[in-house]
Design an enzyme around this catalytic site. Structure first.
Site, PDB file in Angstrom:
ATOM      1  N   HIS A  86     -12.977  -3.763   4.711  1.00 26.48           N
ATOM      2  CA  HIS A  86     -11.630  -3.842   4.852  1.00 26.48           C
ATOM      3  C   HIS A  86     -10.896  -3.490   5.911  1.00 26.48           C
ATOM      4  O   HIS A  86     -10.058  -4.320   6.524  1.00 26.48           O
ATOM      5  CB  HIS A  86     -10.848  -3.480   3.462  1.00 26.48           C
ATOM      6  CG  HIS A  86      -9.638  -3.676   3.367  1.00 26.48           C
ATOM      7  ND1 HIS A  86      -8.791  -3.924   2.179  1.00 26.48           N
ATOM      8  CD2 HIS A  86      -8.362  -3.640   4.329  1.00 26.48           C
ATOM      9  CE1 HIS A  86      -7.559  -4.302   2.280  1.00 26.48           C
ATOM     10  NE2 HIS A  86      -7.395  -3.988   3.441  1.00 26.48           N
ATOM     11  N   HIS A 136      -2.812   2.131   8.191  1.00 25.97           N
ATOM     12  CA  HIS A 136      -3.539   1.497   7.824  1.00 25.97           C
ATOM     13  C   HIS A 136      -3.857  -0.046   8.593  1.00 25.97           C
ATOM     14  O   HIS A 136      -2.720  -0.722   8.975  1.00 25.97           O
ATOM     15  CB  HIS A 136      -3.377   1.078   6.344  1.00 25.97           C
ATOM     16  CG  HIS A 136      -4.299  -0.244   5.883  1.00 25.97           C
ATOM     17  ND1 HIS A 136      -5.645   0.000   5.877  1.00 25.97           N
ATOM     18  CD2 HIS A 136      -4.063  -1.356   5.467  1.00 25.97           C
ATOM     19  CE1 HIS A 136      -6.199  -1.210   5.447  1.00 25.97           C
ATOM     20  NE2 HIS A 136      -5.499  -2.025   5.326  1.00 25.97           N
ATOM     21  N   GLU A 166       0.746  -1.221  -0.012  1.00 28.80           N
ATOM     22  CA  GLU A 166      -0.017   0.138  -0.008  1.00 28.80           C
ATOM     23  C   GLU A 166       0.823   1.166  -0.107  1.00 28.80           C
ATOM     24  O   GLU A 166       0.434   2.250   0.528  1.00 28.80           O
ATOM     25  CB  GLU A 166      -0.929  -0.022   1.170  1.00 28.80           C
ATOM     26  CG  GLU A 166      -1.881  -1.238   1.189  1.00 28.80           C
ATOM     27  CD  GLU A 166      -2.881  -0.984   0.369  1.00 28.80           C
ATOM     28  OE1 GLU A 166      -2.994  -0.032  -0.520  1.00 28.80           O
ATOM     29  OE2 GLU A 166      -3.809  -2.310   0.177  1.00 28.80           O
ATOM     30  N   GLU A 190     -17.203  10.854  23.443  1.00 31.37           N
ATOM     31  CA  GLU A 190     -16.094  11.991  23.121  1.00 31.37           C
ATOM     32  C   GLU A 190     -15.504  11.984  21.689  1.00 31.37           C
ATOM     33  O   GLU A 190     -14.614  12.592  21.251  1.00 31.37           O
ATOM     34  CB  GLU A 190     -14.889  11.522  23.981  1.00 31.37           C
ATOM     35  CG  GLU A 190     -15.044  11.792  25.503  1.00 31.37           C
ATOM     36  CD  GLU A 190     -14.068  11.473  26.405  1.00 31.37           C
ATOM     37  OE1 GLU A 190     -12.920  10.871  25.960  1.00 31.37           O
ATOM     38  OE2 GLU A 190     -14.108  12.011  27.449  1.00 31.37           O
ATOM     39  N   HIS A 234      -6.758  -3.154  10.077  1.00 32.69           N
ATOM     40  CA  HIS A 234      -8.074  -4.063  10.142  1.00 32.69           C
ATOM     41  C   HIS A 234      -8.760  -4.020  11.541  1.00 32.69           C
ATOM     42  O   HIS A 234      -8.823  -4.926  12.209  1.00 32.69           O
ATOM     43  CB  HIS A 234      -7.703  -5.544   9.633  1.00 32.69           C
ATOM     44  CG  HIS A 234      -7.047  -5.525   8.417  1.00 32.69           C
ATOM     45  ND1 HIS A 234      -6.264  -6.368   7.906  1.00 32.69           N
ATOM     46  CD2 HIS A 234      -6.881  -4.470   7.280  1.00 32.69           C
ATOM     47  CE1 HIS A 234      -5.903  -6.470   6.598  1.00 32.69           C
ATOM     48  NE2 HIS A 234      -6.029  -5.024   6.237  1.00 32.69           N
TER      49      HIS A 234
END
Ligand code: ZN
Length: 280
Positions: free
Chosen positions: A211, A140, A116, A170, A142
């Site tokens: 994803h 990034h 990525e 919050e 999961h």
């Protein structure tokens, strides 16, 4: 290099990647991390001999030309970064045009940066400019509760934003600009890289349908904390649903009052979104 004698920026990725594993966000080789290195904190890295030739990027990124990044490796398990940082992460630098990169350190013995990388570097280019050079980290991962929301509900950016604000008192303070929702696209593609960079221009969090999530911040702690807060809000909502009917929630007025109390400007589209069906 051991954990004790690692540079500060490597110790930061050791801490962050270990925490991501402990949170259950980084199964197998899932997730990736990048940190735009601050010359004043990293010292002179010019002593690293380039380990590769210049490797062209899909799209030239002049806004981050010449910058150095600490990046997790492709196919690597984030949970192994604390064990062998030099195998699982590395430092890359971009050329003077921002059109190609080369590896300076790490990725031992013959690894490469995350698949990525394009999404990370394109995001860094836009957040560097938009934040006045403040934001340096992109994560990034999961995060399972945010992913589960994308299966359980029909979402768009305003409705996802408001759902999370209403599910944890919050959240509107943590991410008043909201959370981008990016419909499914092929991971690793130029399309999702462009969509993610575009999303992070406006907001610090972007959820990829089915994803995971991308987050940005001034450092790894800031990006990690945003994901943690958003995923907890998603978890709270899903727990309440699993317990039966959701009988009550924060109202639009209450969310707006929290934002006003903490002197943040809540995204108007998020405040205006109709989430009644999520709580029916
Ligand atoms: Zn992923």
């Amino acid at each position: 290099m051991t954990r004790e004698d690692a540079p500060v920026f490597v110790r930061e990725i050791i801490k962050t990647s270990g925490d991501m594993w402990m949170k259950g966000w980084a199964e197998a080789n899932g997730g990736n991390i990048s940190l735009r290195l601050r010359p004043e904190k990293t010292g002179d890295l010019s002593g690293f001999a380039p380990k590769t030739d210049w490797i062209p990027l899909e799209k030239a990124l002049p806004g981050v030309a010449g910058e150095k990044f600490l990046v997790s490796g492709t196919g690597k398990f984030l949970r192994n970064i604390p064990l062998f940082p030099e195998k699982n992460v590395g430092v890359i630098e971009l050329d003077a045009a921002g059109a190609a990169y080369r590896q300076l350190w790490g990725f031992e013995p013959d690894g490469r940066p995350t698949s990525e990388l394009e999404a990370h570097l394109r995001s860094h280019e836009v957040i560097k400019a938009a934040s006045g050079n403040v934001k340096h980290a992109v994560i990034h991962t999961h995060a399972p509760h945010l992913i589960a929301l994308t299966y359980a509900l029909a979402l768009d950016t305003p409705r996802l934003t408001k759902l999370l604000w209403q599910s944890h008192a919050e959240c509107v303070v943590g991410f008043p600009e909201g959370v981008e929702f990016i419909p499914w696209m092929m991971a690793g593609s130029p399309e999702i890289a462009a969509a993610t960079a575009d999303a992070l221009l406006r907001r610090n969090l972007a959820v990829w349908q089915f994803h995971g999530v991308f987050a940005t911040g001034r450092n790894l702690d800031a990006a990690f904390g945003l994901i943690d807060m958003a995923d907890k809000a998603a978890q709270i909502y899903l727990m309440a649903r699993a317990a039966g009917r959701v009988a009550c929630t924060l109202t639009t007025d209450q969310v707006a009052r929290i934002a006003a109390n903490f002197k943040v400007t809540a995204d108007p589209a998020g405040l205006a979104a109709d989430t009644a069906d999520y709580f029916a």
